[in-house]
Design a protein around this motif. Structure first.
Motif, PDB file in Angstrom:
ATOM      1  N   GLU A   1       5.369  -6.150   6.791  1.00 49.81           N
ATOM      2  CA  GLU A   1       4.807  -6.838   5.247  1.00 49.81           C
ATOM      3  C   GLU A   1       3.312  -6.918   5.806  1.00 49.81           C
ATOM      4  OE1 GLU A   1       6.612 -10.779   5.551  1.00 49.81           O
ATOM      5  OE2 GLU A   1       8.312  -9.912   4.918  1.00 49.81           O
ATOM      6  N   ALA A   2       2.734  -6.996   6.817  1.00 52.22           N
ATOM      7  CA  ALA A   2       1.199  -7.246   7.002  1.00 52.22           C
ATOM      8  C   ALA A   2       0.845  -5.698   6.651  1.00 52.22           C
ATOM      9  CB  ALA A   2       0.950  -7.508   8.321  1.00 52.22           C
ATOM     10  N   GLU A   3       1.333  -4.937   7.328  1.00 49.73           N
ATOM     11  CA  GLU A   3       0.871  -3.092   6.859  1.00 49.73           C
ATOM     12  C   GLU A   3       0.987  -3.030   5.332  1.00 49.73           C
ATOM     13  OE1 GLU A   3       1.557   1.138   8.553  1.00 49.73           O
ATOM     14  OE2 GLU A   3       3.345  -0.269   9.015  1.00 49.73           O
ATOM     15  N   THR A   4       2.064  -3.502   4.867  1.00 49.75           N
ATOM     16  CA  THR A   4       2.342  -3.064   3.350  1.00 49.75           C
ATOM     17  C   THR A   4       1.063  -3.832   2.619  1.00 49.75           C
ATOM     18  OG1 THR A   4       4.558  -2.952   3.380  1.00 49.75           O
ATOM     19  CG2 THR A   4       3.683  -3.748   1.541  1.00 49.75           C
ATOM     20  N   LEU A   5       0.690  -5.115   2.915  1.00 52.76           N
ATOM     21  CA  LEU A   5      -0.354  -5.651   2.326  1.00 52.76           C
ATOM     22  C   LEU A   5      -1.788  -5.018   2.364  1.00 52.76           C
ATOM     23  CD1 LEU A   5       0.382  -9.319   3.190  1.00 52.76           C
ATOM     24  CD2 LEU A   5       0.509  -8.243   0.875  1.00 52.76           C
ATOM     25  N   THR A   6      -1.902  -4.323   3.654  1.00 53.70           N
ATOM     26  CA  THR A   6      -3.234  -3.688   3.856  1.00 53.70           C
ATOM     27  C   THR A   6      -3.263  -2.369   3.005  1.00 53.70           C
ATOM     28  OG1 THR A   6      -2.399  -2.159   5.717  1.00 53.70           O
ATOM     29  CG2 THR A   6      -3.409  -4.188   6.285  1.00 53.70           C
ATOM     30  N   GLY A   7      -1.889  -1.901   2.251  1.00 54.00           N
ATOM     31  CA  GLY A   7      -2.133  -0.906   1.520  1.00 54.00           C
ATOM     32  C   GLY A   7      -1.819   0.637   2.174  1.00 54.00           C
ATOM     33  N   ARG A   8      -1.335   0.502   3.262  1.00 56.61           N
ATOM     34  CA  ARG A   8      -1.077   1.838   4.101  1.00 56.61           C
ATOM     35  C   ARG A   8       0.280   2.272   4.210  1.00 56.61           C
ATOM     36  NH1 ARG A   8      -4.493   1.283   9.882  1.00 56.61           N
ATOM     37  NH2 ARG A   8      -6.240   0.836   8.746  1.00 56.61           N
TER      38      ARG A   8
END
Length: 59
Positions: free
Chosen positions: A52-59
């Protein structure tokens, strides 16, 4: 969540990483006390939060 501003997005990332850190600490405590199965079970919960954190960074 598509309309988050940068501050809100960073707060969301920070929350997920804080939660992940707490789970990781609990997993270490379990492993150190001999409860390796519980440590592994807890560590599996990290995947969703980190994803989820990675998704929020847009990666």
């Amino acid at each position: 969540m598509a309309n988050l501003n940068i501050t809100e997005g960073l707060r969301e990332i920070a929350t997920r990483l804080t939660d992940a850190a707490a789970i990781a600490k609990a997993a270490v405590t379990c492993a150190e006390s001999g409860s390796e199965r519980e440590a592994v079970r807890l560590s599996l919960d990290l995947d969703e939060l980190l994803s989820e954190a990675e998704t929020l960074t847009g990666r």
